[in-house]
Motif scaffolding. Structure first.
Motif, PDB file in Angstrom:
ATOM      1  N   GLU A  99       0.814  -1.213   0.000  1.00 32.35           N
ATOM      2  CA  GLU A  99       0.000   0.000   0.000  1.00 32.35           C
ATOM      3  C   GLU A  99       0.848   1.264   0.000  1.00 32.35           C
ATOM      4  O   GLU A  99       0.329   2.361  -0.193  1.00 32.35           O
ATOM      5  N   GLY A 100       2.138   1.120   0.235  1.00 31.74           N
ATOM      6  CA  GLY A 100       3.048   2.250   0.209  1.00 31.74           C
ATOM      7  C   GLY A 100       4.476   1.746   0.247  1.00 31.74           C
ATOM      8  O   GLY A 100       4.728   0.575   0.564  1.00 31.74           O
ATOM      9  N   LEU A 101       5.412   2.636  -0.076  1.00 32.06           N
ATOM     10  CA  LEU A 101       6.822   2.257  -0.152  1.00 32.06           C
ATOM     11  C   LEU A 101       7.689   3.238   0.621  1.00 32.06           C
ATOM     12  O   LEU A 101       7.461   4.453   0.580  1.00 32.06           O
ATOM     13  N   ILE A 102       8.697   2.706   1.303  1.00 34.42           N
ATOM     14  CA  ILE A 102       9.783   3.501   1.868  1.00 34.42           C
ATOM     15  C   ILE A 102      11.047   3.047   1.155  1.00 34.42           C
ATOM     16  O   ILE A 102      11.345   1.853   1.121  1.00 34.42           O
ATOM     17  N   VAL A 103      11.777   3.985   0.580  1.00 37.69           N
ATOM     18  CA  VAL A 103      12.902   3.636  -0.289  1.00 37.69           C
ATOM     19  C   VAL A 103      14.152   4.400   0.133  1.00 37.69           C
ATOM     20  O   VAL A 103      14.110   5.625   0.321  1.00 37.69           O
ATOM     21  N   VAL A 104      15.254   3.676   0.302  1.00 38.56           N
ATOM     22  CA  VAL A 104      16.577   4.280   0.368  1.00 38.56           C
ATOM     23  C   VAL A 104      17.161   4.125  -1.029  1.00 38.56           C
ATOM     24  O   VAL A 104      17.555   3.020  -1.418  1.00 38.56           O
ATOM     25  N   PRO A 105      17.178   5.173  -1.841  1.00 36.28           N
ATOM     26  CA  PRO A 105      17.590   5.016  -3.241  1.00 36.28           C
ATOM     27  C   PRO A 105      19.058   4.651  -3.378  1.00 36.28           C
ATOM     28  O   PRO A 105      19.912   5.170  -2.655  1.00 36.28           O
ATOM     29  N   ALA A 106      19.339   3.765  -4.310  1.00 34.06           N
ATOM     30  CA  ALA A 106      20.713   3.314  -4.518  1.00 34.06           C
ATOM     31  C   ALA A 106      21.516   4.280  -5.369  1.00 34.06           C
ATOM     32  O   ALA A 106      22.746   4.231  -5.368  1.00 34.06           O
ATOM     33  N   GLY A 107      20.849   5.153  -6.103  1.00 31.84           N
ATOM     34  CA  GLY A 107      21.557   6.094  -6.966  1.00 31.84           C
ATOM     35  C   GLY A 107      20.789   7.386  -7.098  1.00 31.84           C
ATOM     36  O   GLY A 107      19.705   7.552  -6.533  1.00 31.84           O
ATOM     37  N   SER A 108      21.330   8.309  -7.864  1.00 28.12           N
ATOM     38  CA  SER A 108      20.699   9.614  -8.034  1.00 28.12           C
ATOM     39  C   SER A 108      19.644   9.615  -9.133  1.00 28.12           C
ATOM     40  O   SER A 108      18.830  10.537  -9.214  1.00 28.12           O
ATOM     41  N   ARG A 109      19.621   8.590  -9.972  1.00 29.94           N
ATOM     42  CA  ARG A 109      18.599   8.489 -11.020  1.00 29.94           C
ATOM     43  C   ARG A 109      17.420   7.717 -10.453  1.00 29.94           C
ATOM     44  O   ARG A 109      17.507   6.526 -10.169  1.00 29.94           O
ATOM     45  N   GLN A 110      16.287   8.413 -10.334  1.00 29.24           N
ATOM     46  CA  GLN A 110      15.151   7.841  -9.619  1.00 29.24           C
ATOM     47  C   GLN A 110      13.851   7.878 -10.423  1.00 29.24           C
ATOM     48  O   GLN A 110      12.768   7.655  -9.870  1.00 29.24           O
ATOM     49  N   GLN A 111      13.945   8.111 -11.723  1.00 31.28           N
ATOM     50  CA  GLN A 111      12.728   8.267 -12.511  1.00 31.28           C
ATOM     51  C   GLN A 111      11.890   6.987 -12.587  1.00 31.28           C
ATOM     52  O   GLN A 111      10.690   7.037 -12.861  1.00 31.28           O
ATOM     53  N   HIS A 112      12.531   5.836 -12.306  1.00 29.06           N
ATOM     54  CA  HIS A 112      11.752   4.597 -12.312  1.00 29.06           C
ATOM     55  C   HIS A 112      10.699   4.576 -11.209  1.00 29.06           C
ATOM     56  O   HIS A 112       9.767   3.768 -11.260  1.00 29.06           O
ATOM     57  N   LEU A 113      10.847   5.470 -10.223  1.00 25.21           N
ATOM     58  CA  LEU A 113       9.872   5.515  -9.134  1.00 25.21           C
ATOM     59  C   LEU A 113       8.606   6.284  -9.515  1.00 25.21           C
ATOM     60  O   LEU A 113       7.611   6.202  -8.803  1.00 25.21           O
ATOM     61  N   VAL A 114       8.643   7.013 -10.625  1.00 23.23           N
ATOM     62  CA  VAL A 114       7.469   7.779 -11.041  1.00 23.23           C
ATOM     63  C   VAL A 114       6.278   6.852 -11.269  1.00 23.23           C
ATOM     64  O   VAL A 114       5.151   7.141 -10.837  1.00 23.23           O
TER      65      VAL A 114
END
Length: 333
Positions: A124-139
């Motif tokens: 129902e929701g996500l908490i993310v520690v991104p692995a890199g600076s490119r994050q457009q896949h999260l859109v």
């Protein structure tokens, strides 16, 4: 006041009736001794009046959903992320949610697959520690579920995040070394593309500028991904004709690698580092550590996410940024 007709009473309903926050209601129900007797009586009176039963909040929130939230971290071998996960789990459990955990291993290419997998499992929701600076896949994921970032901020995305005082902590720890008379402080850092690496280098540099000292670029090592890399970098620094008189390390694994290199070389140098770690207080070394509550990073991220879920039918609030404070702890004189 009563709960809405045909609905189960929620922890928020209890809080409104008792004129306290939902978190205070939770503390009363967990028998927290820090809550006053008067507040406890009001909360229990509201519970009785509304007929509230624990964990009905989650069912009311989910409206038939999976009851799961997803967490993606970058390295479970790092105690920071283990503690962060425990903080998320604490709040998730409090509100009746289960947590699904994934580990990207600091590999940005793996992250989209992990995110898609969690969405496919109907979190129902996500908490993310991104692995890199490119994050457009999260859109794409954000079209389906709310997303909260932890430890590293979103890049070009409008969403909540929880950060640590990276710049302030690094500046304060470095300033301690400089105040002790060290003018050749080496910097051992994680990859500069990471937000934490960049902010902690910025803090290191700012501490030098404040006392009119320019760091020696020959003493700066970046891109260290684990303790073994930090150990090798420290050995190299010790081999220089003008070696450093103190070290600043940007995370616990780097600090541990540097300490191991010093031990093997039979050299004692003051070490400052971000993140406290087990047994740091009994090593007998001059250590200056930036300490903070890693569990609280997870707890705050979970609270932001659950708040989004609680108000999913309302107009979404503006993106929020929460910062967990740091403090400097000194061991070994």
């Amino acid at each position: 006041m009563t709960a809405r007709r045909g609905s189960v009473p929620t922890m928020q309903d209890v809080g409104r009736l008792a004129k306290v926050s939902a978190m205070t209601v939770s503390r009363v129900l967990k028998n927290d001794p820090g809550v006053s007797e008067a507040t406890r009586e009001r909360v229990f009176a509201a519970v009785d009046r509304l007929g509230y039963r624990r964990n009905q909040t989650a069912r009311s929130l989910r409206l038939g959903g999976s009851g799961m939230i997803g967490l993606v971290v970058t390295n479970l071998a790092n105690p920071f992320y283990s503690r962060l996960a425990l903080g998320v789990q604490e709040i998730a459990t409090e509100y009746g949610f289960r947590m699904l955990l994934s580990n990207s291993g600091e590999q940005p290419d793996r992250e989209p697959e992990l995110i898609d997998g969690l969405v496919d499992h109907q979190v129902e929701g996500l908490i993310v520690v991104p692995a890199g600076s490119r994050q457009q896949h999260l859109v794409a994921a954000m079209r389906h579920v709310p997303v909260v970032f932890a430890a590293r901020p979103p890049a070009g995305l409008d969403t909540d995040c929880v950060l640590v005082e990276d710049f302030h902590g690094a500046r304060e720890a470095t300033a301690c070394l400089l105040a002790d008379g060290h003018t050749r402080v080496a910097f051992l850092g994680n990859p500069p593309a990471l937000y934490t690496g960049a902010e902690r280098l910025r803090g290191f540099w700012a501490a030098h500028e404040e006392v009119g000292i320019e760091p020696d670029n020959a003493l700066i090592r970046q891109g260290l991904v684990d303790s073994a890399a930090a150990e090798r970098a420290t050995v190299e620094l010790l081999g220089q004709a003008e070696r450093p008189t103190a070290l600043f390390c940007t995370n616990n694994r780097i600090s541990q690698g540097a300490i191991r290199a010093l031990y093997k070389a039979g050299v004692t140098l003051p070490v400052a580092g971000f993140d406290d770690f087990d047994l740091s207080d009994v090593l007998g070394l001059p250590l200056t550590l930036v300490s903070y509550d890693a569990d609280e990073v997870g707890r705050q991220a979970a609270r932001l996410l659950i708040d989004r879920l609680e108000h999913r039918d309302a107009a979404p609030p503006a993106a929020r940024r929460v910062t967990v404070p740091t403090r400097v702890v000194r061991h070994g004189g």
